[in-house]
Scaffold this active site. Structure first.
Site, PDB file in Angstrom:
ATOM      1  N   ASP A  35      -8.702  24.437   2.986  1.00  0.00           N
ATOM      2  CA  ASP A  35      -7.731  24.615   1.843  1.00  0.00           C
ATOM      3  C   ASP A  35      -7.654  23.292   1.231  1.00  0.00           C
ATOM      4  O   ASP A  35      -7.798  22.128   1.482  1.00  0.00           O
ATOM      5  CB  ASP A  35      -6.489  25.160   2.458  1.00  0.00           C
ATOM      6  CG  ASP A  35      -5.449  25.610   1.476  1.00  0.00           C
ATOM      7  OD1 ASP A  35      -5.699  26.183   0.594  1.00  0.00           O
ATOM      8  OD2 ASP A  35      -4.234  25.233   1.606  1.00  0.00           O
ATOM      9  N   SER A  36      -6.891  23.663  -0.291  1.00  0.00           N
ATOM     10  CA  SER A  36      -6.672  22.406  -1.056  1.00  0.00           C
ATOM     11  C   SER A  36      -5.366  21.541  -0.124  1.00  0.00           C
ATOM     12  O   SER A  36      -5.286  20.565  -0.440  1.00  0.00           O
ATOM     13  CB  SER A  36      -5.948  22.736  -2.249  1.00  0.00           C
ATOM     14  OG  SER A  36      -4.770  23.866  -1.922  1.00  0.00           O
ATOM     15  N   CYS A  95      -8.481  29.664   1.024  1.00  0.00           N
ATOM     16  CA  CYS A  95      -7.717  29.271  -0.249  1.00  0.00           C
ATOM     17  C   CYS A  95      -8.166  30.087  -1.456  1.00  0.00           C
ATOM     18  O   CYS A  95      -9.407  30.297  -1.318  1.00  0.00           O
ATOM     19  CB  CYS A  95      -8.082  27.639  -0.804  1.00  0.00           C
ATOM     20  SG  CYS A  95      -7.497  27.230  -2.313  1.00  0.00           S
ATOM     21  N   GLU A 145       4.217  22.364  -0.542  1.00  0.00           N
ATOM     22  CA  GLU A 145       3.488  21.119  -0.390  1.00  0.00           C
ATOM     23  C   GLU A 145       4.454  19.933  -0.284  1.00  0.00           C
ATOM     24  O   GLU A 145       4.165  19.076   0.635  1.00  0.00           O
ATOM     25  CB  GLU A 145       2.516  20.773  -1.584  1.00  0.00           C
ATOM     26  CG  GLU A 145       1.142  21.594  -1.499  1.00  0.00           C
ATOM     27  CD  GLU A 145       0.233  20.961  -0.191  1.00  0.00           C
ATOM     28  OE1 GLU A 145       0.056  19.977  -0.046  1.00  0.00           O
ATOM     29  OE2 GLU A 145      -0.332  22.256   0.476  1.00  0.00           O
ATOM     30  N   CYS A 153      -2.111  33.568  -2.094  1.00  0.00           N
ATOM     31  CA  CYS A 153      -2.144  32.324  -1.928  1.00  0.00           C
ATOM     32  C   CYS A 153      -1.869  32.070  -0.642  1.00  0.00           C
ATOM     33  O   CYS A 153      -0.664  32.165  -0.035  1.00  0.00           O
ATOM     34  CB  CYS A 153      -1.252  31.426  -3.136  1.00  0.00           C
ATOM     35  SG  CYS A 153      -1.139  29.762  -2.829  1.00  0.00           S
ATOM     36  N   HIS A 195      -0.526  29.560   0.632  1.00  0.00           N
ATOM     37  CA  HIS A 195       0.634  28.689   1.043  1.00  0.00           C
ATOM     38  C   HIS A 195       1.956  29.748   1.072  1.00  0.00           C
ATOM     39  O   HIS A 195       2.945  29.263   1.388  1.00  0.00           O
ATOM     40  CB  HIS A 195       0.871  27.815  -0.230  1.00  0.00           C
ATOM     41  CG  HIS A 195       0.268  26.515  -0.288  1.00  0.00           C
ATOM     42  ND1 HIS A 195      -1.186  26.653  -0.356  1.00  0.00           N
ATOM     43  CD2 HIS A 195       0.520  25.177  -0.323  1.00  0.00           C
ATOM     44  CE1 HIS A 195      -1.733  25.295  -0.375  1.00  0.00           C
ATOM     45  NE2 HIS A 195      -0.629  24.485  -0.292  1.00  0.00           N
TER      46      HIS A 195
HETATM   47  N1  DGL Z   1      -3.392  27.624  -0.972  1.00  0.00           N
HETATM   48  C1  DGL Z   1      -4.212  28.129  -2.060  1.00  0.00           C
HETATM   49  C2  DGL Z   1      -4.658  29.114  -2.584  1.00  0.00           C
HETATM   50  O1  DGL Z   1      -4.343  30.195  -1.573  1.00  0.00           O
HETATM   51  C3  DGL Z   1      -4.334  26.868  -3.050  1.00  0.00           C
HETATM   52  C4  DGL Z   1      -2.979  26.521  -3.601  1.00  0.00           C
HETATM   53  C5  DGL Z   1      -3.183  25.352  -4.730  1.00  0.00           C
HETATM   54  O2  DGL Z   1      -3.948  24.264  -4.362  1.00  0.00           O
HETATM   55  O3  DGL Z   1      -2.960  25.421  -5.880  1.00  0.00           O
HETATM   56  O4  DGL Z   1      -4.644  29.559  -3.680  1.00  0.00           O
END
Ligand code: DGL
Length: 278
Positions: free
Chosen positions: A14-15, A77, A162, A196, A198
């Site tokens: 993931d990012s 991600c 984050e 997402c 997150h």
């Molecule tokens: N968690 C990620 C997603 O599912 C990326 C969020 C990001 O880095 O902007 O899109």
């Protein structure tokens, strides 16, 4: 490139921290496997980055996980799944190693939504990159052509997570605002996908500002079920996954920052290793 051929862990990328919500579900359902997590925290968020940049960063991460012994990598991600998955599968895997696999999180989520919505109006909350890519719209319309899909980007949500502000009072404003925008756009929506990885961290607040009649879909358990099915259908890949039940984490940020934040996502302490991606 010479990649290790012996069995290795499942790679999860993931990012940043969001993919830990997927990793948690993978480990809950399949605790027997070894896992190698990579968070590109130093370069997160990806959601506002261009197609080319997300592709390049994701390719670097996948190659690193391959070099460290992974035969299968889950892009945990949505942004990377939306922007980089197809390119990596079609352009990179044939050269890197045609027997290795990279899987995303959008397809398994699109599959389940058909059995969850009754109104056939589904909302997607995701990063700007995922919404602009229209990946959910395309996947859902392939599988369930009768479903109307409405996307709403939430550019402030990943930074809130984050920066560890996901349960702060300040998050209320940004969470409510985007849910209201989505539901004002289409009041018939009865199912919302958190597109997402997150966003599950914001779930208590998302639930608070969403009418009770609306089902909120968090992806982790569906991605985990889909991977288990994948292993049943592909025993040759399952045989290339080591089964020690371990977890090792890599981050492009400092380990102190990663360790102290990751504990809130995983529910236990972790000693990550800091790496540079290039
Ligand atoms: N968690 C990620 C997603 O599912 C990326 C969020 C990001 O880095 O902007 O899109």
């Amino acid at each position: 490139m010479l990649l290790p051929q012996v069995a290795g862990p499942i790679g999860v990328f993931d990012s940043g921290y969001g993919g830990l919500t997927i990793l948690r579900e993978l480990r809950a359902l399949m605790p027997q496997y070894d896992y190698l997590y990579l968070g590109d925290n130093a370069r997160a968020p990806y959601g506002t980055r261009s197609f080319d940049v997300v592709c390049r960063y994701t390719r670097q991460a996948v190659v690193t996980l391959f070099e460290r012994g992974c035969h299968l990598v889950v892009l945990a991600c949505n942004t990377a799944s939306a922007k980089a998955l197809r390119t990596i599968q079609q352009n990179d895997l044939p050269h890197l190693d045609p027997r290795r696999r990279v899987l995303g999180v959008i397809r398994p989520t699109a599959e389940v939504v058909g059995s969850l919505t009754r109104s056939r109006h589904v909302g997607i909350l995701a990063t700007t990159g995922t919404i602009i890519s229209q990946s959910y719209d395309m996947e859902i319309s392939k599988l369930h052509p009768d479903i109307v899909v409405i996307g709403q980007d939430c550019p402030m949500w990943v930074p809130l997570v984050e920066n560890f502000e996901f349960d702060s009072p300040g998050a209320d404003f940004f969470v409510k605002k985007r849910i209201d925008m989505l539901l004002q756009h289409d009041p018939a929506i009865d199912t919302i996908i958190l597109g997402c990885t997150h966003y599950p961290l914001l779930l208590p607040k998302i639930r608070q500002f969403t009418p009770e009649s609306v089902t909120i879909v968090s992806q982790g358990e569906y991605v985990a079920q889909s991977l288990r099915t994948y292993f049943i259908n592909h025993p040759e890949m399952e045989a290339r996954i080591t089964g020690g039940g371990t977890l090792h984490c890599l981050t492009t940020e400092s380990t102190d920052k990663f360790n102290s934040t990751a504990v809130h996502f995983l529910g236990h302490n972790i000693e990550a290793e800091s790496i540079v991606l290039s």
